[in-house]
Design an enzyme around this catalytic site. Structure first.
Site, PDB file in Angstrom:
ATOM      1  N   LYS A 199       0.855  -1.180   0.000  1.00  0.00           N
ATOM      2  CA  LYS A 199       0.000   0.000   0.000  1.00  0.00           C
ATOM      3  C   LYS A 199       0.899   1.240   0.000  1.00  0.00           C
ATOM      4  CE  LYS A 199      -3.810  -2.140   2.582  1.00  0.00           C
ATOM      5  NZ  LYS A 199      -4.880  -2.016   1.587  1.00  0.00           N
TER       6      LYS A 199
ATOM      7  N   ARG B 165      -9.682 -12.379   1.719  1.00  0.00           N
ATOM      8  CA  ARG B 165     -10.354 -13.582   1.206  1.00  0.00           C
ATOM      9  C   ARG B 165      -9.453 -14.802   1.337  1.00  0.00           C
ATOM     10  NH1 ARG B 165     -10.773 -10.636  -4.541  1.00  0.00           N
ATOM     11  NH2 ARG B 165     -10.655  -8.899  -3.069  1.00  0.00           N
TER      12      ARG B 165
END
Length: 507
Positions: free
Chosen positions: A267, A342
């Site tokens: 990020k 996920r």
């Protein structure tokens, strides 16, 4: 652990307005008790803003200070959160004024049937003190010494009991969700929750060999963090078995990414700040399980799982293009290491599926709860969660029932629908892979960016073999709480504990 130790201060019911063990009255409704009517009309006579701003004054009749934080004027689109907000504002003002023992006068509402409970919850939420401040500076562990609550209702004791049980679970969720990346690293989350769940079955999976073999997608995310002992991942199962035969089974899997650097797809541009909040899904599961342990439902079997892992960057981190076979035997091509949520939940979700099938559990309903996508935040907006039901849960209109509870209790949801295009998006692109984990664009720049991950978890776990026309249909619901969990620097909200409890445990 006693319930009182999981509350922000001493909390008690009061049945009188006259001065007793409190030092200020907190009023939030325009329809005030008779003892205050003349004083309020006097202020309205010279202050046109009286019913729209927070005021602090003294009632000569009661010889008590009064804080008035009026509920906003209700439009057709207002919801019960305006009562929670007003209760919080009244206590903010009381604390700033130096009061230590307020009495909150809880109003009734013709429009919102649950306004009394929600008002108390709003007040308790405002009094929360972060765990690290409580631990590091004991003198500041409480914002006030006590809160008295006046509820003019024959159900006052029940409302109060519910509020305290719910708040105890929400406090646990806030502690875990709001703790910084070191205070609530996976091993320390384990240490924090173990004393809280002595009356539940607790199973901790921390052996890296077991994790690598049985939870390979989780293991990929854990790979870089495992090289640092204090960051090593944990999968924690919490189980409540009812005293009588169960009529339904709740199975909850929570994303507990204690810090999300993005991994190899790091990020950048300052968006890493706040990523210690990426564990609020697991935090909500822990809080929900505490409520279960307090309520002790007679015929509901509940299993919770916390997927605690740090998405670190380093020599050992997993990278895009890797092929990893999931617990269900599905070959997954990694597309973006910042789609780790996920990954960390999928194999645990698969384990829940196995338990439901192999254990012949009655009426199972499996959930994933996660701060999963920026797309959910953009789609629903701050303060709202998103519900995505699979075909089996949708057939029972589950999402609308949960949405109705959320609307009534101040935890609103938007309902999203899975479509074939969401599954097609994840379809294999090359020979040798079964599904692709993600594209390489942020979710906010991906059409249907919060539905696609739900489809992936169905595909990667084999839940797609348990649809409405299968031999054993299984209900599955994905809750993306990116918009509702609470953005730093605000406190974590502990959503959606109340709505889940009211949908599946109490009402």
């Amino acid at each position: 652990m006693g319930l009182e130790k999981l509350l922000p201060c001493t909390v008690k019911l009061s049945n009188i307005l006259a001065k007793s063990s409190y030092d200020v009255l907190c009023v939030i409704d325009r329809a005030v008790p008779a003892e205050l009517a003349d004083t309020f009309e006097e202020h309205r006579a010279f202050d046109k803003a009286f019913d729209s701003v927070v005021s602090c004054f003294k009632s000569s009749q009661l010889n008590l200070p009064v804080i008035y934080a009026p509920v906003q004027e209700l439009t057709d689109y207002a919801d019960v959160r305006c009562y929670q907000k007003a209760a919080a504002q009244s206590l903010q003002r009381a604390i700033k004024a130096g009061f230590q023992a307020p009495l909150l006068v809880v109003p009734k509402s013709k429009r919102f049937s649950q306004a009394e409970l929600c008002t108390v919850l709003g007040a308790l939420e405002e009094l929360y003190v972060p765990i690290q401040l409580r631990e590091d500076v004991p003198a500041k562990k409480q914002r006030i010494s006590s809160l008295s609550v006046l509820i003019d209702s024959p159900n006052a004791e029940r409302i109060m009991r519910e509020a305290l049980v719910l708040e105890s679970g929400r406090l646990i969720a806030r502690d875990i969700g709001g703790g910084d990346p070191e205070r609530m690293a996976p091993p320390l989350v384990e240490a924090y929750i173990k004393p809280l769940f002595a009356n539940l079955s607790v199973k901790v999976i921390d052996d890296v060999n077991v994790i690598n073999k049985e939870y390979p997608l989780f293991a990929a995310v854990n790979r870089a963090a495992h090289s640092v002992e204090r960051h090593r991942g944990r999968i924690i199962f919490l189980e409540y078995k009812p005293p009588g035969p169960a009529c339904k089974t709740l199975m909850l899997v929570g994303k507990g990414v204690t810090y999300d650097t993005g991994g190899a797809d790091i990020k950048a541009g300052g968006v890493m700040a706040g990523m210690s909040r990426d564990k609020c899904g697991a935090a909500a599961v822990a809080g929900f399980m505490h409520v279960v342990s307090e309520l002790k439902p007679q015929n509901i079997h509940v299993i919770g799982a916390l997927c605690l892992v740090r998405n670190s960057v380093g020599e050992e981190c997993y990278v895009s293009d890797e092929l990893i076979t999931s617990r269900a035997g599905v070959r997954v091509r990694i597309g973006n290491t910042d789609a780790e949520g996920r990954m960390c939940m999928a194999d645990v979700l698969c384990r829940m599926k196995e338990l439901a099938v192999e254990g012949n559990l009655p009426d199972p309903h499996i959930f994933t709860i996660a701060t999963l996508t920026g797309h959910a935040f953009i789609s629903a907006g701050e303060g709202q969660s998103i519900i995505v039901d699979n075909s089996v849960a949708a057939k029972e209109d589950h999402a609308r029932k949960l949405q109705a509870a959320g609307q009534a209790y101040g935890e609103p949801f938007e309902v999203s629908v899975l479509r074939q295009c969401d599954f097609d998006f994840n379809a294999a692109k090359a020979i040798g892979e079964d599904v692709v984990q993600a594209n390489n664009a942020p979710s906010v720049r991906t059409p249907r960016g919060h539905q696609v991950p739900a489809a992936f978890m169905i595909q990667a776990t084999g839940l797609d073999k348990h649809g409405v026309d299968s031999r054993l249909p299984l209900k599955y619901t994905h809750l993306d709480i990116a918009g509702s969990a609470g953005e730093y620097p605000l406190m974590p909200t502990a959503a959606p504990i109340v709505a889940l409890v009211k949908t599946h445990l109490i009402d």
